[in-house]
Design a protein around this motif. Structure first.
Motif, PDB file in Angstrom:
ATOM      1  N   PRO A  60       0.846  -1.203   0.000  1.00 13.03           N
ATOM      2  CA  PRO A  60       0.000   0.000   0.000  1.00 13.03           C
ATOM      3  C   PRO A  60       0.881   1.253   0.000  1.00 13.03           C
ATOM      4  O   PRO A  60       1.921   1.284   0.639  1.00 13.03           O
ATOM      5  N   ARG A  61       0.463   2.258  -0.739  1.00  9.64           N
ATOM      6  CA  ARG A  61       1.248   3.490  -0.855  1.00  9.64           C
ATOM      7  C   ARG A  61       0.558   4.659  -0.175  1.00  9.64           C
ATOM      8  O   ARG A  61       0.736   5.802  -0.571  1.00  9.64           O
ATOM      9  N   ASP A  62      -0.215   4.414   0.842  1.00 10.04           N
ATOM     10  CA  ASP A  62      -0.994   5.483   1.450  1.00 10.04           C
ATOM     11  C   ASP A  62      -0.215   6.336   2.446  1.00 10.04           C
ATOM     12  O   ASP A  62      -0.659   7.423   2.790  1.00 10.04           O
ATOM     13  N   ASN A  63       0.958   5.923   2.887  1.00  5.54           N
ATOM     14  CA  ASN A  63       1.683   6.703   3.892  1.00  5.54           C
ATOM     15  C   ASN A  63       2.962   7.344   3.363  1.00  5.54           C
ATOM     16  O   ASN A  63       3.576   8.137   4.053  1.00  5.54           O
ATOM     17  N   GLY A  64       3.374   7.010   2.186  1.00  2.31           N
ATOM     18  CA  GLY A  64       4.642   7.519   1.674  1.00  2.31           C
ATOM     19  C   GLY A  64       4.459   8.741   0.810  1.00  2.31           C
ATOM     20  O   GLY A  64       3.345   9.210   0.573  1.00  2.31           O
ATOM     21  N   PRO A  65       5.586   9.269   0.336  1.00  2.00           N
ATOM     22  CA  PRO A  65       5.506  10.447  -0.527  1.00  2.00           C
ATOM     23  C   PRO A  65       4.893  10.094  -1.880  1.00  2.00           C
ATOM     24  O   PRO A  65       5.016   8.968  -2.354  1.00  2.00           O
ATOM     25  N   THR A  66       4.269  11.074  -2.491  1.00  2.00           N
ATOM     26  CA  THR A  66       3.702  10.876  -3.823  1.00  2.00           C
ATOM     27  C   THR A  66       4.814  11.067  -4.856  1.00  2.00           C
ATOM     28  O   THR A  66       5.898  11.582  -4.546  1.00  2.00           O
ATOM     29  N   ASN A  67       4.531  10.697  -6.079  1.00  2.00           N
ATOM     30  CA  ASN A  67       5.492  10.929  -7.156  1.00  2.00           C
ATOM     31  C   ASN A  67       5.796  12.417  -7.288  1.00  2.00           C
ATOM     32  O   ASN A  67       6.943  12.810  -7.526  1.00  2.00           O
ATOM     33  N   ASP A  68       4.782  13.246  -7.136  1.00  4.30           N
ATOM     34  CA  ASP A  68       4.983  14.692  -7.221  1.00  4.30           C
ATOM     35  C   ASP A  68       5.902  15.188  -6.100  1.00  4.30           C
ATOM     36  O   ASP A  68       6.746  16.063  -6.318  1.00  4.30           O
ATOM     37  N   ASP A  69       5.742  14.637  -4.884  1.00  4.95           N
ATOM     38  CA  ASP A  69       6.627  15.006  -3.772  1.00  4.95           C
ATOM     39  C   ASP A  69       8.078  14.650  -4.096  1.00  4.95           C
ATOM     40  O   ASP A  69       9.001  15.433  -3.842  1.00  4.95           O
ATOM     41  N   ILE A  70       8.276  13.480  -4.672  1.00  2.00           N
ATOM     42  CA  ILE A  70       9.626  13.019  -5.008  1.00  2.00           C
ATOM     43  C   ILE A  70      10.237  13.903  -6.077  1.00  2.00           C
ATOM     44  O   ILE A  70      11.384  14.339  -5.968  1.00  2.00           O
ATOM     45  N   LEU A  71       9.458  14.199  -7.119  1.00  2.00           N
ATOM     46  CA  LEU A  71       9.965  15.064  -8.190  1.00  2.00           C
ATOM     47  C   LEU A  71      10.289  16.457  -7.673  1.00  2.00           C
ATOM     48  O   LEU A  71      11.308  17.051  -8.056  1.00  2.00           O
ATOM     49  N   ALA A  72       9.452  16.987  -6.797  1.00  4.82           N
ATOM     50  CA  ALA A  72       9.706  18.307  -6.225  1.00  4.82           C
ATOM     51  C   ALA A  72      10.997  18.305  -5.415  1.00  4.82           C
ATOM     52  O   ALA A  72      11.804  19.254  -5.500  1.00  4.82           O
ATOM     53  N   ALA A  73      11.239  17.248  -4.656  1.00  5.46           N
ATOM     54  CA  ALA A  73      12.465  17.146  -3.860  1.00  5.46           C
ATOM     55  C   ALA A  73      13.694  17.055  -4.765  1.00  5.46           C
ATOM     56  O   ALA A  73      14.743  17.654  -4.473  1.00  5.46           O
ATOM     57  N   ILE A  74      13.587  16.330  -5.864  1.00  8.14           N
ATOM     58  CA  ILE A  74      14.697  16.214  -6.821  1.00  8.14           C
ATOM     59  C   ILE A  74      14.995  17.567  -7.436  1.00  8.14           C
ATOM     60  O   ILE A  74      16.160  18.003  -7.486  1.00  8.14           O
ATOM     61  N   HIS A  75      13.935  18.278  -7.878  1.00 10.62           N
ATOM     62  CA  HIS A  75      14.131  19.597  -8.473  1.00 10.62           C
ATOM     63  C   HIS A  75      14.729  20.579  -7.469  1.00 10.62           C
ATOM     64  O   HIS A  75      15.612  21.373  -7.824  1.00 10.62           O
ATOM     65  N   LYS A  76      14.288  20.507  -6.223  1.00 13.40           N
ATOM     66  CA  LYS A  76      14.815  21.398  -5.198  1.00 13.40           C
ATOM     67  C   LYS A  76      16.291  21.106  -4.948  1.00 13.40           C
ATOM     68  O   LYS A  76      17.106  22.026  -4.828  1.00 13.40           O
ATOM     69  N   ALA A  77      16.657  19.820  -4.882  1.00 16.99           N
ATOM     70  CA  ALA A  77      18.054  19.435  -4.647  1.00 16.99           C
ATOM     71  C   ALA A  77      18.953  19.859  -5.803  1.00 16.99           C
ATOM     72  O   ALA A  77      20.110  20.203  -5.595  1.00 16.99           O
ATOM     73  N   ARG A  78      18.402  19.864  -6.990  1.00 16.30           N
ATOM     74  CA  ARG A  78      19.190  20.267  -8.168  1.00 16.30           C
ATOM     75  C   ARG A  78      19.178  21.782  -8.371  1.00 16.30           C
ATOM     76  O   ARG A  78      19.829  22.293  -9.279  1.00 16.30           O
ATOM     77  N   GLY A  79      18.418  22.477  -7.553  1.00 16.05           N
ATOM     78  CA  GLY A  79      18.366  23.925  -7.655  1.00 16.05           C
ATOM     79  C   GLY A  79      17.509  24.426  -8.791  1.00 16.05           C
ATOM     80  O   GLY A  79      17.639  25.555  -9.245  1.00 16.05           O
ATOM     81  N   ALA A  80      16.605  23.589  -9.261  1.00 14.81           N
ATOM     82  CA  ALA A  80      15.737  23.983 -10.391  1.00 14.81           C
ATOM     83  C   ALA A  80      14.485  24.641  -9.902  1.00 14.81           C
ATOM     84  O   ALA A  80      14.012  24.478  -8.851  1.00 14.81           O
TER      85      ALA A  80
END
Length: 80
Positions: A60-80
């Motif tokens: 079940p994926r009800d407690n973890g980050p969403t794909n959008d959360d993951i992508l946002a974190a990647i973009h933030k880490a890359r400074g985009a």
């Protein structure tokens, strides 16, 4: 508690080139041919990549980050 007894496997008619390849690979890793084969056989008991992915998809994926959360974190880490 029952104790497991190790089994013996015998393989006849191994071609010379196959044995030589095993010997070279074992030697490269500092192992005897028997120890190298024993390690390779232990790897068979590990789940395949497909099995690991299938189990992950069944969780079940009800407690973890969403794909959008993951992508946002990647973009933030890359400074985009």
């Amino acid at each position: 508690m029952t104790q497991s007894v190790a089994k013996t496997i015998r393989i006849d008619d191994v071609p010379d080139e196959t044995y030589e390849a095993l010997r070279v690979q074992a030697e490269a890793e500092g192992l005897t041919v028997a120890d190298y084969l024993r390690r390779q056989l232990r790897l068979i008991t590990r789940p395949t990549t497909a099995e690991v992915i299938e189990r992950a998809l069944q969780r079940p994926r009800d407690n973890g980050p969403t794909n959008d959360d993951i992508l946002a974190a990647i973009h933030k880490a890359r400074g985009a």
